[in-house]
Design a protein around this motif. Structure first.
Motif, PDB file in Angstrom:
ATOM      1  N   ASP A 325       0.814  -1.207   0.000  1.00  0.00           N
ATOM      2  CA  ASP A 325       0.000   0.000   0.000  1.00  0.00           C
ATOM      3  C   ASP A 325       0.855   1.269   0.000  1.00  0.00           C
ATOM      4  O   ASP A 325       0.622   2.202   0.757  1.00  0.00           O
ATOM      5  CB  ASP A 325      -0.957   0.010   1.190  1.00  0.00           C
ATOM      6  CG  ASP A 325      -2.005   1.104   1.030  1.00  0.00           C
ATOM      7  OD1 ASP A 325      -2.501   1.252  -0.099  1.00  0.00           O
ATOM      8  OD2 ASP A 325      -2.303   1.802   2.008  1.00  0.00           O
ATOM      9  N   THR A 326       1.893   1.278  -0.819  1.00  0.00           N
ATOM     10  CA  THR A 326       2.631   2.515  -1.033  1.00  0.00           C
ATOM     11  C   THR A 326       2.484   2.879  -2.502  1.00  0.00           C
ATOM     12  O   THR A 326       2.077   2.035  -3.306  1.00  0.00           O
ATOM     13  CB  THR A 326       4.130   2.324  -0.741  1.00  0.00           C
ATOM     14  OG1 THR A 326       4.605   1.250  -1.547  1.00  0.00           O
ATOM     15  CG2 THR A 326       4.369   1.997   0.715  1.00  0.00           C
ATOM     16  N   THR A 327       2.788   4.123  -2.834  1.00  0.00           N
ATOM     17  CA  THR A 327       2.683   4.524  -4.240  1.00  0.00           C
ATOM     18  C   THR A 327       3.593   3.647  -5.096  1.00  0.00           C
ATOM     19  O   THR A 327       3.216   3.210  -6.175  1.00  0.00           O
ATOM     20  CB  THR A 327       3.100   5.995  -4.393  1.00  0.00           C
ATOM     21  OG1 THR A 327       2.367   6.754  -3.457  1.00  0.00           O
ATOM     22  CG2 THR A 327       2.804   6.496  -5.790  1.00  0.00           C
ATOM     23  N   GLU A 328       4.783   3.388  -4.552  1.00  0.00           N
ATOM     24  CA  GLU A 328       5.701   2.530  -5.291  1.00  0.00           C
ATOM     25  C   GLU A 328       5.146   1.129  -5.470  1.00  0.00           C
ATOM     26  O   GLU A 328       5.264   0.529  -6.530  1.00  0.00           O
ATOM     27  CB  GLU A 328       7.018   2.427  -4.545  1.00  0.00           C
ATOM     28  CG  GLU A 328       7.959   3.514  -4.903  1.00  0.00           C
ATOM     29  CD  GLU A 328       9.215   3.397  -4.091  1.00  0.00           C
ATOM     30  OE1 GLU A 328       9.240   2.627  -3.119  1.00  0.00           O
ATOM     31  OE2 GLU A 328      10.170   4.084  -4.435  1.00  0.00           O
ATOM     32  N   ASN A 330       2.025   0.238  -5.595  1.00  0.00           N
ATOM     33  CA  ASN A 330       0.972   0.244  -6.614  1.00  0.00           C
ATOM     34  C   ASN A 330       1.549   0.444  -8.009  1.00  0.00           C
ATOM     35  O   ASN A 330       1.083  -0.157  -8.967  1.00  0.00           O
ATOM     36  CB  ASN A 330      -0.044   1.331  -6.300  1.00  0.00           C
ATOM     37  CG  ASN A 330      -0.841   0.988  -5.057  1.00  0.00           C
ATOM     38  OD1 ASN A 330      -1.030  -0.186  -4.749  1.00  0.00           O
ATOM     39  ND2 ASN A 330      -1.268   1.991  -4.329  1.00  0.00           N
ATOM     40  N   THR A 331       2.584   1.299  -8.106  1.00  0.00           N
ATOM     41  CA  THR A 331       3.211   1.479  -9.413  1.00  0.00           C
ATOM     42  C   THR A 331       3.806   0.165  -9.885  1.00  0.00           C
ATOM     43  O   THR A 331       3.714  -0.192 -11.063  1.00  0.00           O
ATOM     44  CB  THR A 331       4.335   2.526  -9.320  1.00  0.00           C
ATOM     45  OG1 THR A 331       3.822   3.673  -8.679  1.00  0.00           O
ATOM     46  CG2 THR A 331       4.842   2.891 -10.694  1.00  0.00           C
ATOM     47  N   TYR A 488       4.014   6.213 -12.606  1.00  0.00           N
ATOM     48  CA  TYR A 488       4.166   6.807 -11.274  1.00  0.00           C
ATOM     49  C   TYR A 488       3.392   8.112 -11.185  1.00  0.00           C
ATOM     50  O   TYR A 488       2.698   8.374 -10.200  1.00  0.00           O
ATOM     51  CB  TYR A 488       5.645   7.034 -10.981  1.00  0.00           C
ATOM     52  CG  TYR A 488       5.925   7.332  -9.525  1.00  0.00           C
ATOM     53  CD1 TYR A 488       6.117   6.292  -8.625  1.00  0.00           C
ATOM     54  CD2 TYR A 488       5.993   8.631  -9.056  1.00  0.00           C
ATOM     55  CE1 TYR A 488       6.361   6.538  -7.290  1.00  0.00           C
ATOM     56  CE2 TYR A 488       6.236   8.896  -7.715  1.00  0.00           C
ATOM     57  CZ  TYR A 488       6.417   7.846  -6.843  1.00  0.00           C
ATOM     58  OH  TYR A 488       6.654   8.092  -5.525  1.00  0.00           O
ATOM     59  N   ILE A 491      -0.397   7.368 -11.057  1.00  0.00           N
ATOM     60  CA  ILE A 491      -0.844   6.765  -9.803  1.00  0.00           C
ATOM     61  C   ILE A 491      -0.761   7.761  -8.667  1.00  0.00           C
ATOM     62  O   ILE A 491      -1.674   7.860  -7.846  1.00  0.00           O
ATOM     63  CB  ILE A 491      -0.027   5.488  -9.522  1.00  0.00           C
ATOM     64  CG1 ILE A 491      -0.474   4.405 -10.492  1.00  0.00           C
ATOM     65  CG2 ILE A 491      -0.240   5.016  -8.097  1.00  0.00           C
ATOM     66  CD1 ILE A 491       0.484   3.299 -10.633  1.00  0.00           C
ATOM     67  N   SER A 492       0.310   8.551  -8.639  1.00  0.00           N
ATOM     68  CA  SER A 492       0.383   9.506  -7.535  1.00  0.00           C
ATOM     69  C   SER A 492      -0.636  10.618  -7.748  1.00  0.00           C
ATOM     70  O   SER A 492      -1.152  11.174  -6.777  1.00  0.00           O
ATOM     71  CB  SER A 492       1.797  10.065  -7.389  1.00  0.00           C
ATOM     72  OG  SER A 492       2.274  10.494  -8.619  1.00  0.00           O
ATOM     73  N   TYR A 496      -2.947   7.245  -4.918  1.00  0.00           N
ATOM     74  CA  TYR A 496      -2.736   5.914  -4.347  1.00  0.00           C
ATOM     75  C   TYR A 496      -1.292   5.704  -3.923  1.00  0.00           C
ATOM     76  O   TYR A 496      -0.397   6.060  -4.585  1.00  0.00           O
ATOM     77  CB  TYR A 496      -3.156   4.827  -5.347  1.00  0.00           C
ATOM     78  CG  TYR A 496      -4.647   4.700  -5.428  1.00  0.00           C
ATOM     79  CD1 TYR A 496      -5.335   3.947  -4.474  1.00  0.00           C
ATOM     80  CD2 TYR A 496      -5.348   5.386  -6.391  1.00  0.00           C
ATOM     81  CE1 TYR A 496      -6.714   3.868  -4.525  1.00  0.00           C
ATOM     82  CE2 TYR A 496      -6.735   5.316  -6.439  1.00  0.00           C
ATOM     83  CZ  TYR A 496      -7.405   4.545  -5.509  1.00  0.00           C
ATOM     84  OH  TYR A 496      -8.771   4.467  -5.544  1.00  0.00           O
TER      85      TYR A 496
END
Lengths: 496, 508
Positions: A325-328, A330-331, A488, A491-492, A496
């Motif tokens: 559950d980090t942006t990374e 999810n990316t 990235y 998504i950011s 998320y």
């Protein structure tokens, strides 16, 4: 007396619906063309589908980020755009695989192509909303079309596969409905953003935690079926085996992207709310899924079943990234699938062109390892291409999947889960064995006797698709950077 | 040509790709020509190398994935320079002496790809690019062992691949963690080794990371107890495979220690001296004993090669200039000597199709040239003074003496044990009665074989008598490395243990 509802057309923001409408209209056009003239060749339908998908792709590209529409049911955020692009892109590579040199039953029906477009519309609905009901509708539209597509392959085991998938899918749908019902009971809403708001205020109420956890578990079971996570993965190998090879490759990528997007929305919300249990549950399931599937893949005699287990294992790999559950994290899901898509579709396409009408090597399997033994002597180019796909899947640099893997592992390390990265590393090492097994058969063994050609089903369009997948696999190092920064950013941008 | 390193890396790759269109009958000449050019390019690197500069030279940097901090970053210093030259030389000579005829085209192309990956490993200064070449080197080797090897070739090839692959994935996690720590401290993603050098890590982190890198490198070296893949790999590999494996691929592991483990984790490295020294001593003594009882000539060479890798490992962890330079020099000498010995065994195998020592005896009478060259290489392997093997081994023992005299004495037995098993081979194969009928008809070395071995004999004697031109640049870079480690070390024990050149002079 009810107030008449005043709706202005502008507030509906219908533009958010256009991509799906294009796919649906395209499907209807195909059906109408068949009504007018039913003697048309499949190549026309294939090209028409590609063109419709092209328009669809363009219309998605034109959408603005972070818009809502249609009574706020549609949600066009960054992940919905990139996932739609990936779904359409994957479909565009998939559909030309119908143009084989030999005739196969399913492609003689224009309905195949219409159903295919309906399915894409379903997936697009799934990812472009945060309304649990519309997710359900999209999921079912897509799944029902997919069951039919599998069954159209017209073989005993493809019926088996379709029925198995249908039963499992129906069970998953039931779990999804129950989970949504619990969510609705808790919060009085089926819109995830409202659900999150209400849940956040009620988190401290005594006795409610169990209900929140219960709802998340029900939803998790539903998506575990779709994502073939342990212990709900048992249908996958049989279904992949029964479906035609390209469809199996397609199933291992595109529906999973859609399911992952919904999972990010739902379980990301739970984890954000501080429900740590769900994170732990997902992590445990993910670790078991990738390990168990890897071990199962070791003992398969059939390349297609091996690839089926391998894609289960890859899904487990990605599911672990979701739990971060980090942006990374999810990316990494999208990066991994974007890179995995080419390689995996390529590998299944290689099986597709080796498909014979009869099972010549083994009574039970279409693609036993023996079929590929000594391929380097029969058809060096085919062997090299297949080997590149296998090495890529095994995560050997510089091929595409390696960059996805390293990004997932980096995301795990960054989120403080070094042990997870170690498990991922060890799993890649186990996985290397079964990919290597095929390479060993192709390069190091002598051909079976009386083999004329392995790649029997080859045609120019298929060569083009495989060539494209090969180039995408080999040159990944050059396009990872732009792809990554785009993903990235998207998504950011959607938070998320 | 500031970008000579890129040329060195990509020339064999392009040559390998173009090799697909070359006719089968001409491919051998093509391969030899290409590797000769590559060898001359590496010599050019040597001549344009600034001997007084201890740092990285010919540096090239091109960001590939800036978001992840990955860039195409190459450079060479005194340590890698000679390993690169040794790589190109051994590939050239291995290819020239190769007796394979089956599927020769695939073999030559695989060798060219292999050469690219090997040079890539030694010139990369970016951890991910290093890892890329490191992993990629497994693929051609897998094919070479698996396609041209002995009866158990497939098992040996898979064992080789999986063992190394598993170890390097653990190493990859270590790399990712270093990058993460670097990002944590500086806010920038970077996989460049030179950036990582600046990173001062807490001792606890160092120990964990040292462990992760150790697994990756130790399997490749191969350190005891991770050495079990190598008897299979050597036993089943074709001659050329064994030559490259022993000469170059094993050096990747020891090179990795010099490039990553020592400068990045100096405190952990100092703490690891004793355990690693014990493992190395086990390697030295235990494998020497195994070598003594082997009935197969090639297995003797294989185990002796592992035994000598133990000496190299010992020197790396001596933490002083003599030990480290000796160790790097020993890498070169081991590459040349064990490569040559494997070639020699391959030559007799081609004639008799057996490597069993019991089948031979009295060969010196029928194959005088062969016996002489074998004798010279054997002496070099044992470490006889005035051969290349002596210089490195002596320096390593001298360096490690400062750490522990007792361990050095045990390690010194490698020279005695080495001569025991090597002279046994000499006695059984070359002397004694020539009573096997088949041996009487054996032909001596032909001109191709002779001329591919003579350069190696010349190097063995030249560098044995006058090692200075090679030793000096190595020494420069090693001293710079030690000064750097000394400055970077956090704990006092580590600072005391790492003996830099400066304090050496004061002591004198």
């Amino acid at each position: 007396m009810l107030e008449p509802i005043n709706v202005s057309l502008e507030s509906l923001n219908l533009i958010t619906l256009t991509p799906m409408l294009i796919a649906i209209a395209g499907a209807l056009i195909i059906l109408v063309i068949d009504l007018i003239n039913n003697k048309l060749h499949k190549s026309l339908y294939v090209m028409l589908t590609i063109l419709i998908l092209f328009i669809d792709f363009g219309s998605v590209l034109g959408l603005n980020v972070n818009e809502r529409g249609f009574f706020d049911v549609m949600l066009i955020d960054g992940i919905s755009i990139i996932s739609q692009l990936m779904i359409i892109g994957g479909s565009m590579i998939f559909i030309p695989l119908a143009l084989t040199s030999k005739r196969f039953h399913e492609y003689s029906y224009p309905e195949f192509f219409a159903l295919f477009l309906f399915m894409i519309a379903g997936f697009q609905f799934m990812v472009a909303t945060d309304n649990l009901i519309l997710i359900f509708v999209g999921l079912e539209t897509a799944s029902l079309s997919l069951y039919t597509l599998i069954a159209l392959h017209n073989r005993a085991n493809s019926y088996e596969a379709a029925v198995k998938y249908f039963t499992m899918g129906a069970l998953a749908a039931a779990f999804f409905a129950m989970g949504s019902a619990v969510v609705y009971a808790l919060t009085g809403s089926v819109e995830l953003y409202k659900v999150a708001e209400v849940m956040a205020t009620r988190m401290n109420e005594t006795g409610l935690m169990i209900a929140i956890y219960g709802s998340s578990v029900l939803l998790l079971v539903a998506f575990a079926f779709k994502l073939s996570l342990f212990p709900f993965h048992t249908w996958a190998p049989d279904v992949y085996e029964g479906a035609s090879a390209p469809l199996a490759g397609y199933m291992s990528v595109v529906p999973k992207i859609a399911a992952f997007v919904v999972s990010i929305r739902i379980f990301g919300m739970y984890i954000d709310l501080g429900v740590e249990w769900i994170r732990i549950t997902i992590l445990v399931l993910a670790v078991i899924t990738m390990t168990l599937a890897n071990i199962m893949a070791l003992v398969q005699d059939d390349v297609k079943r091996m690839l089926a287990y391998s894609s289960i294992s890859h899904a487990g790999f990605i599911m672990a990234a979701l739990a971060l559950d980090t942006t990374e994290g999810n990316t990494s899901i999208f990066l991994y699938y974007a890179l995995f898509m080419f390689t995996n579709l390529g590998a299944f396409a290689m099986l597709w062109i080796s498909r014979h009408k009869t099972r010549r090597f083994n009574k039970r399997y279409d693609h036993p390892y023996e079929k590929f033994s000594g391929l380097i002597q029969i058809m060096p180019m085919g062997a090299v291409v297949m080997a590149i796909f296998m090495l890529s899947l095994a995560g050997v640099p510089p091929f595409s999947v390696f960059w996805g893997k390293i990004y997932v592992m980096q995301a795990a390390v960054n989120a403080g889960y070094v042990w997870l990265a170690v498990i991922m590393g060890l799993n890649s090492a186990i996985a290397a064995y079964y990919y290597l097994k095929l390479i060993v058969y192709m390069f190091l063994k002598d051909p079976e006797k009386n083999v004329d050609i392995v790649y029997y089903n080859m045609s120019k369009p298929l060569i083009v698709i495989i060539g494209f997948a090969t180039v995408a696999t080999v040159t990944a190092i050059f396009y990872v950077q732009p792809l990554l920064s785009y993903l990235y950013y998207m998504i950011s941008a959607s938070g998320y | 040509m500031e970008n000579i390193l890129s040329i060195l890396v990509f020339f064999p790759l392009i040559a390998g790709l173009l090799g697909f269109v070359i006719d089968k009958d001409s491919i051998r000449s093509y391969g030899i020509t290409v590797t000769t050019i590559e060898f001359f390019l590496s010599l050019w690197l040597w001549f344009s190398f600034d001997m007084n500069n201890a740092g990285m030279q010919f540096v090239e940097m091109l960001p590939i994935i800036p978001d992840m901090g990955i860039s195409y970053y190459l450079g060479a210093d005194g340590i890698s320079l000679f390993i690169i030259i040794m790589t190109t030389l051994m590939t050239l000579i291995g290819m020239a002496s190769m007796g394979e005829t089956k599927n020769i085209k695939n073999m030559i192309i695989s060798l060219l790809f292999l050469e690219m990956t090997m040079i890539g490993v030694f010139v990369s200064l970016d951890a991910i690019i290093f890892y890329l070449f490191w992993e990629l080197s497994l693929v051609p080797m897998l094919y070479i062992i698996g396609a041209w090897g002995g009866p158990l070739r497939i098992y040996a090839a898979i064992k080789f691949f999986l063992y190394t692959f598993t170890g390097s994935l653990i190493m990859l996690v270590g790399m990712l963690f270093v990058a993460y720590t670097y990002h944590d401290l500086t806010g920038v993603w970077s996989f460049a080794i030179t950036d990582w050098y600046a990173l001062v890590l807490p001792v606890e982190y160092q120990l964990w990371l040292f462990g992760a890198f150790f697994i990756g490198f130790a399997i490749k070296v191969p350190m005891f107890p991770f050495h079990t893949w190598i008897p299979y790999a050597h036993g089943q590999a074709p001659t050329i495979g064994s030559v490259i494996l022993a000469a170059v691929l094993l050096k990747m592991g020891t090179y990795g220690f010099v490039r990553f483990s020592l400068p990045m984790f100096p405190d952990a490295a100092v703490m690891a001296i004793t355990p690693i020294a014990i493992l190395s001593l086990i390697m030295v003594v235990y494998t020497a004993m195994i070598a003594y009882v082997q009935k197969d000539m090639k297995q003797v060479i294989a185990y002796s090669s592992v035994s000598h890798m133990g000496i190299i490992m010992l020197g790396l962890f001596a933490m002083n200039a003599e030990g480290l330079s000796g160790s790097v020099f020993q890498m070169l000498s081991h590459g040349i000597v064990s490569g040559a010995l494997f070639m020699l065994v391959g030559m007799i195998y081609e004639r008799r199709h057996t490597k069993q020592l019991s089948e031979f005896g009295g060969l010196a009478a029928v194959m005088p040239k062969y016996a002489i060259i074998f004798g010279i290489m054997l002496m070099a392997s044992v470490g006889l003074p005035l051969t290349i093997g002596f210089v490195g081994e002596f320096l390593v023992l001298l360096g490690f003496y400062k750490v522990s005299p007792i361990m050095t004495i045990i390690a010194g037995t490698s020279i005695i044990l080495g001569s025991v098993y090597m002279l046994r081979v000499m006695k059984l194969a070359f002397f004694g009665p020539l009573d096997n009928e088949e041996n009487k008809k054996l032909k001596d070395l032909n001109s191709r074989e002779t001329w591919s071995l003579i350069p190696l004999v010349a190097i063995v004697i030249w560098l044995g008598v006058y090692p200075k031109p090679v030793l000096e640049p190595i020494d420069n870079s090693v001293k710079a490395l030690l000064v750097f480690m000394d400055e970077k070390a956090i704990t006092q024990e580590a600072k005391d243990m790492i003996i830099t050149a400066k304090s050496n002079k004061e002591a004198k």
